[in-house]
Design an enzyme around this catalytic site. Sequence first.
Site, PDB file in Angstrom:
ATOM      1  N   SER A 146       4.910  -6.705  -2.433  1.00 14.81           N
ATOM      2  CA  SER A 146       4.535  -6.855  -1.150  1.00 14.81           C
ATOM      3  C   SER A 146       5.147  -8.279  -0.727  1.00 14.81           C
ATOM      4  O   SER A 146       4.790  -9.317  -1.357  1.00 14.81           O
ATOM      5  CB  SER A 146       3.015  -6.504  -0.933  1.00 14.81           C
ATOM      6  OG  SER A 146       2.715  -6.933   0.436  1.00 14.81           O
ATOM      7  N   ALA A 147       5.664  -8.157   0.691  1.00 17.14           N
ATOM      8  CA  ALA A 147       6.378  -9.600   0.978  1.00 17.14           C
ATOM      9  C   ALA A 147       5.230 -10.520   1.447  1.00 17.14           C
ATOM     10  O   ALA A 147       5.474 -11.521   1.076  1.00 17.14           O
ATOM     11  CB  ALA A 147       7.226  -9.301   2.153  1.00 17.14           C
ATOM     12  N   THR A 199       0.527  -1.117   0.086  1.00 18.67           N
ATOM     13  CA  THR A 199       0.048   0.024   0.005  1.00 18.67           C
ATOM     14  C   THR A 199       0.814   1.131  -0.001  1.00 18.67           C
ATOM     15  O   THR A 199       1.000   2.280  -0.811  1.00 18.67           O
ATOM     16  CB  THR A 199      -0.895   0.081   1.110  1.00 18.67           C
ATOM     17  OG1 THR A 199      -1.676  -1.159   1.043  1.00 18.67           O
ATOM     18  CG2 THR A 199      -1.760   1.195   1.321  1.00 18.67           C
ATOM     19  N   CYS A 225      -9.032  -5.898   1.918  1.00 21.13           N
ATOM     20  CA  CYS A 225      -9.489  -4.634   2.464  1.00 21.13           C
ATOM     21  C   CYS A 225     -10.900  -4.285   2.231  1.00 21.13           C
ATOM     22  O   CYS A 225     -11.284  -3.335   3.438  1.00 21.13           O
ATOM     23  CB  CYS A 225      -8.412  -3.396   1.670  1.00 21.13           C
ATOM     24  SG  CYS A 225      -6.804  -3.957   1.388  1.00 21.13           S
TER      25      CYS A 225
HETATM   26  N1  PLP Z   1      -2.011  -4.130  -4.586  1.00 24.49           N
HETATM   27  C1  PLP Z   1      -2.596  -5.277  -4.534  1.00 24.49           C
HETATM   28  C2  PLP Z   1      -2.857  -5.702  -6.032  1.00 24.49           C
HETATM   29  C3  PLP Z   1      -2.732  -6.086  -3.663  1.00 24.49           C
HETATM   30  O1  PLP Z   1      -3.909  -7.259  -3.664  1.00 24.49           O
HETATM   31  C4  PLP Z   1      -2.456  -5.648  -2.114  1.00 24.49           C
HETATM   32  C5  PLP Z   1      -3.098  -6.457  -1.047  1.00 24.49           C
HETATM   33  O2  PLP Z   1      -4.057  -7.127  -0.838  1.00 24.49           O
HETATM   34  C6  PLP Z   1      -2.015  -4.451  -2.084  1.00 24.49           C
HETATM   35  C7  PLP Z   1      -1.574  -3.890  -3.337  1.00 24.49           C
HETATM   36  C8  PLP Z   1      -1.663  -3.889  -0.590  1.00 24.49           C
HETATM   37  O3  PLP Z   1      -0.213  -4.626  -0.228  1.00 24.49           O
HETATM   38  P1  PLP Z   1      -0.129  -4.436   1.466  1.00 24.49           P
HETATM   39  O4  PLP Z   1      -1.085  -5.490   1.717  1.00 24.49           O
HETATM   40  O5  PLP Z   1       1.382  -4.910   1.556  1.00 24.49           O
HETATM   41  O6  PLP Z   1      -0.457  -3.119   1.811  1.00 24.49           O
END
Ligand code: PLP
Length: 376
Positions: free
Chosen positions: A199-200, A72, A325
Amino acid sequence: MKTVYLDYNATTPTNKDVLIEMLPYFDYHFGNPSSIHTLGQKCTHAIDDARLRISRLISANPDEIIFTGSGTEANNLALLGTAFSKMHKGSHIISTQIEHSSVYETCKMLEKHEITISFVSPDDNGTINPREIESKITDKTFLISVMTANNETGAIQNIKEISKIAGNNSIIMHTDAVQAAGKMPLNVNELDVDLLTLSAHKIYGPKGVGALYVKRGIRLSPLIFGGGQEKKIRAGTENVPGIVGFGKAAEITAQNLNENILHYTRIRDYFEDLILSKIKTASINSENTMRVPNTSNISFNEQENEKLLVKLDLKGICVSSGSACGASSREPSRILKSMNLPSSKLYGSIRFSFGLNTTFEDINYTISVLEKILNK
Ligand code: PLP
């Protein structure tokens, strides 16, 4: 009760070898990487090592990797960091209706600050037509942001073609590759992107650590100010154990990519064949386009997904109706809505996302439970 986890696009369990590599950085190697002494420098080297491993996953140079606190944050940095260095009244960004909220909501915020945003809609299969992107370009466009693979449907976008269009018009190109990593090859040179998000915790690494690939020569304004960490782009003492874990996860992901893709494809194909043969109302969203091999978004006509999610959960099956989310929202998925799904399918869609631990027995069990619920 048996637990079947089919929500790997929400998050993955941390790989044991990743965890083992992280543990000493919580206590034994506890130094601050900004310290000059040996304890600090041990951590600096560990971060550099992780940077190298992550750069290899996407064929980048290590100095092009900036660590962040999440995918994010990396998406926010890509958009706002570009905007703050290029922004002027009336300037313009092109993105899409299918982006993750960390891109979509950032665009919405920029709209309030007199940046014009064109949100391109996908076709019925959830794919973005590069020509649609091209048609939106104006002399004010400074950034295009299109995700590599969608988190809800798995649909893969033609980033190579969109990057070409961006490059021809001297526009910065960003792609959110969070859901693509580990499920398809990623090469920043072939994709020809300027910015790419990872993202890890989506690749069997820890939560709370992400990275932004920033091509050499691309200038970003920082969003967080303080010490000079991460080339002054992202201040704050580094999450050393998290970064070490991310590096190890990236290395394992790169090593096993072909084998893992094969596993996902076998499981996904078995699941889809079985569900279509056993559940009369089931249909696959984004069926007729390229998808990452671990994702099946299924609509069940006129079945409210929330009730279905609860019934599945009572039988130990963990799935979701869309992005993690938005899971608490009663609104139908923005992404499926933009694909023009009829409302009966919109409210009755479930995302099944498979992982390295998913077995054929898990699939058999899930389908047998679905049969009992839906074929009543
Ligand atoms: N982008 C996509 C396509 C995602 O699916 C997600 C998480 O579900 C994110 C960004 C955000 O990643 P993070 O959970 O590390 O904030």
